[in-house]
Design an enzyme around this catalytic site. Structure first.
Site, PDB file in Angstrom:
ATOM      1  N   THR A  48       0.816  -1.211   0.000  1.00 44.63           N
ATOM      2  CA  THR A  48       0.000   0.000   0.000  1.00 44.63           C
ATOM      3  C   THR A  48       0.849   1.259   0.000  1.00 44.63           C
ATOM      4  O   THR A  48       0.378   2.323  -0.401  1.00 44.63           O
ATOM      5  CB  THR A  48      -0.925   0.024   1.237  1.00 44.63           C
ATOM      6  N   ASP A  49       2.104   1.168   0.453  1.00 49.81           N
ATOM      7  CA  ASP A  49       2.921   2.370   0.620  1.00 49.81           C
ATOM      8  C   ASP A  49       3.131   3.110  -0.688  1.00 49.81           C
ATOM      9  O   ASP A  49       2.978   4.335  -0.760  1.00 49.81           O
ATOM     10  CB  ASP A  49       4.257   2.039   1.301  1.00 49.81           C
ATOM     11  N   SER A 140      13.968  -5.732   8.857  1.00 50.33           N
ATOM     12  CA  SER A 140      14.654  -4.433   8.840  1.00 50.33           C
ATOM     13  C   SER A 140      15.891  -4.371   9.715  1.00 50.33           C
ATOM     14  O   SER A 140      16.101  -3.422  10.475  1.00 50.33           O
ATOM     15  CB  SER A 140      13.689  -3.300   9.224  1.00 50.33           C
ATOM     16  N   SER A 142      18.692  -3.744   8.527  1.00 44.80           N
ATOM     17  CA  SER A 142      19.449  -2.604   7.990  1.00 44.80           C
ATOM     18  C   SER A 142      18.980  -1.290   8.601  1.00 44.80           C
ATOM     19  O   SER A 142      19.801  -0.420   8.931  1.00 44.80           O
ATOM     20  CB  SER A 142      19.325  -2.554   6.462  1.00 44.80           C
ATOM     21  N   GLU A 179      20.830   4.171   3.011  1.00 44.53           N
ATOM     22  CA  GLU A 179      20.389   2.927   2.370  1.00 44.53           C
ATOM     23  C   GLU A 179      20.210   3.102   0.866  1.00 44.53           C
ATOM     24  O   GLU A 179      20.635   2.255   0.075  1.00 44.53           O
ATOM     25  CB  GLU A 179      19.095   2.435   3.012  1.00 44.53           C
ATOM     26  N   ASP A 191      10.487   1.557   7.220  1.00 42.11           N
ATOM     27  CA  ASP A 191      11.360   0.885   8.187  1.00 42.11           C
ATOM     28  C   ASP A 191      12.009   1.884   9.143  1.00 42.11           C
ATOM     29  O   ASP A 191      12.041   1.668  10.360  1.00 42.11           O
ATOM     30  CB  ASP A 191      12.460   0.108   7.457  1.00 42.11           C
TER      31      ASP A 191
END
Length: 416
Positions: A48-49, A140, A142, A179, A191
């Site tokens: 959905t993001d 997540s 990272s 990232e 995240d």
């Protein structure tokens, strides 16, 4: 049958001690302090993001700890408990995007990002990492590394952004830039927002509409599992990820094309229009009838109904409706399987075993094509259920899964 690997969260003392000991062993002196940041898991709101929709992550109790000491030159030296026998060294001076290989790109990239954002006072540092966030599980690890680094650098170089939610938005930007631009790993910010902004006993409702500011797009929603005698089982299926074969990009492009067909900026506009209509079921049918092919219809149906499920889940849990919350978990997974087609056999099997053995509901979490599932279970049931899933994986010849039990934890903070 093999015993499932069940990963316990490190306490603050355990994590701090591990990071401090590694720091002293590697660099021969004491650190200036220890900070930590959590991994995260998304409760509901998948794919959905990038459609300007809603997501609902929580911070895990499983954290990455960083023992750090600032330097007065531009040298960064980092070591991790994954390979404690060697450290990596990078010079920040003259460093360019994608200039660091391997895992060191993530912490080094945070310092590089802060400097590129105008924080010239940021210099090099020595750092040792200890973590209990499982690697490669979609939880997540990272973001836990970049956010703990960002908070530590904010502290030791006196930037002054870590103490407020508004300030943390700037630190999130540095973690995302690390990232995306240094490590070359695409991330949209869910995240990092979870790792930096979650609070204990709450889920972070993240509204991804582009017109909202970072201070407008989040709200804390009640998610106190222990108050309801519950915990969240997270099972990393260890199924090989398949995101690199274009499947993710294909679905995103399909959604963007559907928005053009429907003459809207994004599918969130469509979802909101359907939700506000007098007859949402009829409105959804009319929307799908306007689309040219069956694949596009399925993708849009998932996005629209998933956005609605996020809203319904927030209401259900706030009202103590645990069975309804579980039903929404189930409906989300079924939609991701049938309409978005992002599950794999390992995910489906893990969900099926959980549902048949006492979970209120279960679903895949993350992008799919591998990764983890979550299940809403009674407190103390996680290890037993995880073992049943491991037993079924062994029968079907899958890789042995890893598992952990979670409650909604708090965000990045100084530990020592």
């Amino acid at each position: 049958m093999s015993t499932v690997q069940f990963i316990k969260a490190l306490t603050d003392d355990e994590g701090s001690d591990k990071a401090s000991e590694l720091f002293r062993h590697t660099f021969g002196e004491d650190e200036s302090g220890v900070w930590s940041a959590p991994g995260r898991v998304n409760l509901i709101g998948e794919h959905t993001d990038y459609n300007a929709g809603l997501c609902l992550p929580i911070a895990l109790p499983h954290r990455t700890f960083i023992a750090l000491k600032p330097r007065t030159d531009g040298i960064v030296r980092v070591v991790s408990d994954v390979d404690p026998t060697s450290f990596q060294e990078v010079d920040l001076n003259g460093l360019e995007a994608r200039g660091v290989d391997g895992w060191a790109a993530y912490p080094v990239g945070v310092a590089w990002a802060l400097r590129s954002m105008g924080f010239s006072q940021v210099q090099g540092f020595d750092a040792a990492f200890a973590s209990c966030v499982p690697l490669g599980s979609g939880l997540s690890s990272s973001a836990a590394m970049t956010c703990s680094t960002a908070l530590a650098l904010d502290d030791v170089f006196a930037l002054g952004y870590g103490a407020s939610d508004a300030g943390r938005v700037t630190l999130i930007e540095s973690a995302m830039k690390s990232e995306n631009d240094m490590a070359g790993a695409s991330t949209g910010g869910l995240d990092q927002n979870a790792s930096m902004r979650c609070t204990a006993g709450h889920a972070l409702l993240l509204d991804c509409r582009p017109e909202l500011t970072p201070l407008e797009n989040t709200s804390q929603q009640p998610f106190d599992l222990s108050a309801h005698g519950l915990e969240l089982l997270v099972v990393d299926t260890q199924a090989p990820h398949q995101l690199n074969d274009g499947q993710y990009a294909e679905r995103r492009a399909c959604c963007e094309e559907a928005a053009k067909v429907l003459k809207v900026a994004n599918l969130r506009v469509t979802a909101d229009g359907i939700a506000k209509s007098d007859d949402p079921f009829q409105s959804l049918k009319e929307t799908l009838d306007a689309l040219p092919d069956e694949v596009m219809k399925k993708r849009v149906r998932h996005v629209v109904t998933e956005i609605a499920r996020v809203r319904s889940f927030v209401r259900a849990f706030a009202n103590g409706q645990v069975e309804e919350a579980g039903r929404l978990f189930n409906a989300s997974h079924d939609s991701l399987k049938a309409d978005y087609e992002v599950t794999v056999p390992e995910l489906d099997v893990a969900v099926d075993v959980a549902r048949k053995n006492g979970a209120y509901g279960a679903r895949m979490t993350g992008g799919g094509f591998g990764g983890s599932i979550i299940a809403l279970v009674n407190s103390g049931e996680s290890e037993k259920l995880a073992q049943l899933i491991a037993d079924e994986f062994a029968r079907q010849g899958f890789h042995a899964p890893r598992a952990l039990a979670a409650v909604a934890s708090d965000s990045a903070r100084k530990v020592r």
